[in-house]
Design a protein around this motif. Sequence first.
Motif, PDB file in Angstrom:
ATOM      1  N   ASP A 120      -8.215  -0.388   1.285  1.00 42.17           N
ATOM      2  CA  ASP A 120      -7.580  -1.229   0.280  1.00 42.17           C
ATOM      3  C   ASP A 120      -8.572  -2.024  -0.560  1.00 42.17           C
ATOM      4  OD1 ASP A 120      -5.064  -0.357   0.931  1.00 42.17           O
ATOM      5  OD2 ASP A 120      -4.641  -1.998   2.314  1.00 42.17           O
ATOM      6  N   SER A 121      -9.865  -1.997  -0.179  1.00 42.34           N
ATOM      7  CA  SER A 121     -10.878  -2.629  -1.026  1.00 42.34           C
ATOM      8  C   SER A 121     -11.472  -1.636  -2.015  1.00 42.34           C
ATOM      9  CB  SER A 121     -11.992  -3.236  -0.155  1.00 42.34           C
ATOM     10  OG  SER A 121     -12.782  -2.211   0.428  1.00 42.34           O
ATOM     11  N   LEU A 122     -10.921  -0.437  -2.060  1.00 40.13           N
ATOM     12  CA  LEU A 122     -11.364   0.664  -2.923  1.00 40.13           C
ATOM     13  C   LEU A 122     -12.720   1.236  -2.506  1.00 40.13           C
ATOM     14  CD1 LEU A 122      -9.078   1.149  -4.819  1.00 40.13           C
ATOM     15  CD2 LEU A 122      -9.474  -1.308  -4.846  1.00 40.13           C
ATOM     16  N   SER A 134      -6.390 -10.437   3.007  1.00 38.01           N
ATOM     17  CA  SER A 134      -5.008 -10.761   3.338  1.00 38.01           C
ATOM     18  C   SER A 134      -4.092  -9.980   2.406  1.00 38.01           C
ATOM     19  CB  SER A 134      -4.755 -12.259   3.191  1.00 38.01           C
ATOM     20  OG  SER A 134      -5.076 -12.705   1.885  1.00 38.01           O
ATOM     21  N   ARG A 135      -2.808  -9.914   2.723  1.00 39.79           N
ATOM     22  CA  ARG A 135      -1.908  -8.980   2.060  1.00 39.79           C
ATOM     23  C   ARG A 135      -1.971  -9.070   0.540  1.00 39.79           C
ATOM     24  NH1 ARG A 135       4.528  -9.151   2.155  1.00 39.79           N
ATOM     25  NH2 ARG A 135       4.983  -7.143   1.204  1.00 39.79           N
ATOM     26  N   TRP A 136      -2.001 -10.269  -0.019  1.00 43.43           N
ATOM     27  CA  TRP A 136      -2.088 -10.425  -1.468  1.00 43.43           C
ATOM     28  C   TRP A 136      -3.393 -11.103  -1.855  1.00 43.43           C
ATOM     29  CZ3 TRP A 136       1.157  -7.474  -3.895  1.00 43.43           C
ATOM     30  CH2 TRP A 136       2.404  -7.181  -3.333  1.00 43.43           C
ATOM     31  N   GLY A 137      -4.431 -10.899  -1.041  1.00 42.86           N
ATOM     32  CA  GLY A 137      -5.723 -11.500  -1.306  1.00 42.86           C
ATOM     33  C   GLY A 137      -6.436 -10.834  -2.471  1.00 42.86           C
ATOM     34  N   PRO A 138      -7.491 -11.469  -3.015  1.00 46.17           N
ATOM     35  CA  PRO A 138      -8.186 -10.953  -4.201  1.00 46.17           C
ATOM     36  C   PRO A 138      -8.998  -9.696  -3.951  1.00 46.17           C
ATOM     37  CG  PRO A 138      -9.338 -12.869  -3.334  1.00 46.17           C
ATOM     38  CD  PRO A 138      -8.056 -12.762  -2.563  1.00 46.17           C
ATOM     39  N   HIS A 139      -9.183  -9.314  -2.680  1.00 41.12           N
ATOM     40  CA  HIS A 139     -10.016  -8.159  -2.364  1.00 41.12           C
ATOM     41  C   HIS A 139      -9.210  -7.031  -1.723  1.00 41.12           C
ATOM     42  CE1 HIS A 139     -13.087 -11.604  -2.000  1.00 41.12           C
ATOM     43  NE2 HIS A 139     -13.205 -11.050  -3.195  1.00 41.12           N
ATOM     44  N   ARG A 140      -7.901  -7.021  -1.960  1.00 35.32           N
ATOM     45  CA  ARG A 140      -7.049  -5.986  -1.375  1.00 35.32           C
ATOM     46  C   ARG A 140      -6.116  -5.426  -2.444  1.00 35.32           C
ATOM     47  NH1 ARG A 140      -3.123  -6.485   3.977  1.00 35.32           N
ATOM     48  NH2 ARG A 140      -2.020  -4.505   3.672  1.00 35.32           N
ATOM     49  N   SER A 141      -6.136  -4.113  -2.589  1.00 40.60           N
ATOM     50  CA  SER A 141      -5.318  -3.433  -3.589  1.00 40.60           C
ATOM     51  C   SER A 141      -3.931  -3.154  -3.013  1.00 40.60           C
ATOM     52  CB  SER A 141      -6.005  -2.127  -4.015  1.00 40.60           C
ATOM     53  OG  SER A 141      -5.315  -1.513  -5.064  1.00 40.60           O
ATOM     54  N   ALA A 145      -0.809  -3.743  -4.433  1.00 39.27           N
ATOM     55  CA  ALA A 145       0.264  -3.284  -5.320  1.00 39.27           C
ATOM     56  C   ALA A 145       0.323  -1.770  -5.448  1.00 39.27           C
ATOM     57  CB  ALA A 145       0.113  -3.921  -6.696  1.00 39.27           C
ATOM     58  N   ASP A 146      -0.709  -1.059  -5.009  1.00 41.48           N
ATOM     59  CA  ASP A 146      -0.682   0.404  -5.069  1.00 41.48           C
ATOM     60  C   ASP A 146       0.352   1.000  -4.144  1.00 41.48           C
ATOM     61  OD1 ASP A 146      -2.697   0.522  -6.929  1.00 41.48           O
ATOM     62  OD2 ASP A 146      -4.280   0.718  -5.448  1.00 41.48           O
ATOM     63  N   THR A 147       0.737   0.256  -3.133  1.00 48.52           N
ATOM     64  CA  THR A 147       1.670   0.790  -2.146  1.00 48.52           C
ATOM     65  C   THR A 147       3.018   0.072  -2.169  1.00 48.52           C
ATOM     66  OG1 THR A 147       0.700  -0.686  -0.471  1.00 48.52           O
ATOM     67  CG2 THR A 147      -0.167   1.554  -0.601  1.00 48.52           C
ATOM     68  N   GLU A 148       3.100  -1.124  -2.733  1.00 47.69           N
ATOM     69  CA  GLU A 148       4.317  -1.906  -2.589  1.00 47.69           C
ATOM     70  C   GLU A 148       5.095  -2.112  -3.884  1.00 47.69           C
ATOM     71  OE1 GLU A 148       4.429  -5.132  -0.014  1.00 47.69           O
ATOM     72  OE2 GLU A 148       2.771  -4.495   1.246  1.00 47.69           O
ATOM     73  N   ALA A 149       4.439  -2.035  -5.019  1.00 43.11           N
ATOM     74  CA  ALA A 149       5.162  -2.332  -6.260  1.00 43.11           C
ATOM     75  C   ALA A 149       4.478  -1.659  -7.440  1.00 43.11           C
ATOM     76  CB  ALA A 149       5.252  -3.839  -6.474  1.00 43.11           C
ATOM     77  N   VAL A 150       4.617  -0.354  -7.540  1.00 40.48           N
ATOM     78  CA  VAL A 150       3.989   0.400  -8.623  1.00 40.48           C
ATOM     79  C   VAL A 150       5.001   0.589  -9.755  1.00 40.48           C
ATOM     80  CG1 VAL A 150       2.897   2.567  -9.286  1.00 40.48           C
ATOM     81  CG2 VAL A 150       2.472   1.599  -7.015  1.00 40.48           C
ATOM     82  N   PRO A 151       4.782  -0.076 -10.917  1.00 38.72           N
ATOM     83  CA  PRO A 151       5.720   0.091 -12.028  1.00 38.72           C
ATOM     84  C   PRO A 151       5.380   1.306 -12.878  1.00 38.72           C
ATOM     85  CG  PRO A 151       4.076  -1.550 -12.597  1.00 38.72           C
ATOM     86  CD  PRO A 151       3.742  -1.067 -11.199  1.00 38.72           C
ATOM     87  N   GLY A 152       6.390   1.923 -13.436  1.00 39.26           N
ATOM     88  CA  GLY A 152       6.165   3.059 -14.316  1.00 39.26           C
ATOM     89  C   GLY A 152       7.277   3.174 -15.342  1.00 39.26           C
TER      90      GLY A 152
END
Length: 479
Positions: free
Chosen positions: A298-300, A349-356, A358-365
């Motif tokens: 999740d840190s890419l 942490s789940r919504w921390g600055p070093h964790r991606s 939104a790629d798994t929980e809320a992807v808008p399109g």
Amino acid sequence: MTTENIRTYDVIVIGAGPVGENVAERTVAAGLSTVVVESELVGGDCSYWACEPSKALLRPVLFRADAAHVPGLDPAVEGPLNVEAVLAHRDHMSGDWKDDGQVEWLKSAGIELLRGHGRLVGEREVSVKTSDGEPVHLRARHAVALCTGSRAALPGLHGIEELRPWTSREATSARKPPGRLVIVGAGVVGVEMATAWQALGSQVTLLARQGGLLPRMEPFAGEMVTERLREAGADVRFGVSVTAAERTDGGELRVTLSNGARLAADEILFAIGRAPRSEDIGLAAVGLAAGDWLTTDDSLTVTAVPGNWLYAVGDVNHRALYTHQGKYQARIAGAVIAARARGEGLDTSRWGPHRSTADTEAVPGVVFTDPEVASVGLTVREAERTGLAIDVIDQEIGELAGALQYRPDYRGTARLVIDRDRRTVVGATFVGPGVAELLYSATVAITGEVPVDRLWHAVPAFPTISEVWLRLLEKGARR
């Protein structure tokens, strides 16, 4: 190699599309010297062969569809689109396929550009065959970020090279509408290009192997898009695939389908998915297989390469194939690289600055068809697959005063998927004219895990389409 051909930076970014640009912008802002390596146009596919040109083709189509149903405007928009003007606007929005403005932005941001093809040759080392043929060896003190994106996948069809098939690149940059266009694929690219070229004068035949369009979305989305495409004159066929095709000496395409039917066409567009641009970037030098999607945490950070120095950001990691998600990942990756360069720990942490996250929980399109389709989070099918207890709330958007102001015969549907136990929204889908602008509010509701009872106090303005939220919540309160 002479010493002048060896250059050292804090960060090396391979790929100067929107993702690479954003990684570089973040690392430079953190005080890290950064070079971006690009073999094509700075700005990437999104600027020249995807997002920008496709929307430039589609906007006139959608605006005309709306205006044609508004009293007082309808006579003014009768007749065909001005194809020449639409294509000229498309060219303008694509910068006439020149990247001068993008290059100037890189310079203004303090980002160095090296034109050429970059390949990994070892840990933190990249070899670049520059556009003038001069090899340059780059060394990174801290990180290499692979932002090479993806390309259109093609089927393993015999003689496909001789067909000269369209991919999304040719479909968005064509100089004129083909008389007869066969589109293979039921996803976003297929339905958007069917919408655009049918309206611009082509006779479109859209072939879907599945039983409906937009199979990853709520079924009603694909059904409504199918209905409108057929009303516009497109031939939409389900449960078929291409088994053979040939281009005659005269240039005509002859296509054979899996059900035995035959088609004649001037061009064929394959919109069957994406493949990673990773086949020629030196992955073998770091123990990875060429041509594979790159797996990250999740840190890419690429998980299979030790040392926390190699990152894969955007399409190439296959986490979420949208430009906006790639730019989101770039912001995360830039923060991670900067923190590690400073010797700081990561906040994962789940919504921390070093964790991606939104790629798994809320992807808008958004699918820019007529009608538009906007979705974020889970569909009903996906929620049920995970075992989540849900409530499903539907609302006809055309019942709203704001929608009737938009166009008197407005047809559209909204759906919320609500976690029954937590009483939060976990998925939203909107189908109808102008619904793309509803999507950010749904994305905020999901990522913020806003309780439905709190959303009740977010009052939509009257008369707007956003009032659909009030109607959905009213139904939800009665569950």
